[in-house]
Design a protein around this motif. Structure first.
Motif, PDB file in Angstrom:
ATOM      1  N   TRP A 139       0.808  -1.437  -0.169  1.00 38.99           N
ATOM      2  CA  TRP A 139      -0.064  -0.008   0.048  1.00 38.99           C
ATOM      3  C   TRP A 139       0.711   1.203   0.182  1.00 38.99           C
ATOM      4  O   TRP A 139       0.351   2.091  -0.729  1.00 38.99           O
ATOM      5  N   PRO A 140       2.090   1.289   0.706  1.00 37.83           N
ATOM      6  CA  PRO A 140       2.714   2.408   0.691  1.00 37.83           C
ATOM      7  C   PRO A 140       3.321   2.863  -0.704  1.00 37.83           C
ATOM      8  O   PRO A 140       3.239   4.105  -1.206  1.00 37.83           O
ATOM      9  N   LEU A 141       3.574   1.980  -1.383  1.00 35.66           N
ATOM     10  CA  LEU A 141       3.953   2.017  -2.673  1.00 35.66           C
ATOM     11  C   LEU A 141       2.921   2.818  -3.653  1.00 35.66           C
ATOM     12  O   LEU A 141       3.194   3.300  -4.645  1.00 35.66           O
ATOM     13  N   TYR A 142       2.036   2.001  -3.505  1.00 35.96           N
ATOM     14  CA  TYR A 142       0.503   2.595  -4.259  1.00 35.96           C
ATOM     15  C   TYR A 142       0.059   3.842  -3.952  1.00 35.96           C
ATOM     16  O   TYR A 142       0.011   4.728  -4.771  1.00 35.96           O
ATOM     17  N   ILE A 143       0.392   4.141  -2.666  1.00 37.05           N
ATOM     18  CA  ILE A 143       0.058   5.651  -2.402  1.00 37.05           C
ATOM     19  C   ILE A 143       0.856   6.416  -2.815  1.00 37.05           C
ATOM     20  O   ILE A 143       0.552   7.517  -3.298  1.00 37.05           O
TER      21      ILE A 143
END
Length: 50
Positions: free
Chosen positions: A17-21
């Motif tokens: 998720w941090p990569l997507y965000i």
């Protein structure tokens, strides 16, 4: 028949998720930056050719 491990790969894993965000924020800021630059150029052009 081979068994599949569903938890190994997937776009919904919390670790990703941090990569997507970060990607979403980067794209959003890029588009906003380009929009701001275009508006600034339009205002300058209007001031010059008025």
């Amino acid at each position: 028949m081979a068994q599949h491990k569903h938890a190994e790969r997937g776009i919904t894993r919390l670790e990703r998720w941090p990569l997507y965000i970060g990607g979403i924020l980067t794209e959003t800021l890029y588009v906003l930056g380009l929009t701001g630059a275009a508006l600034l150029m339009a205002v300058i052009a209007m001031a010059i050719w008025r």
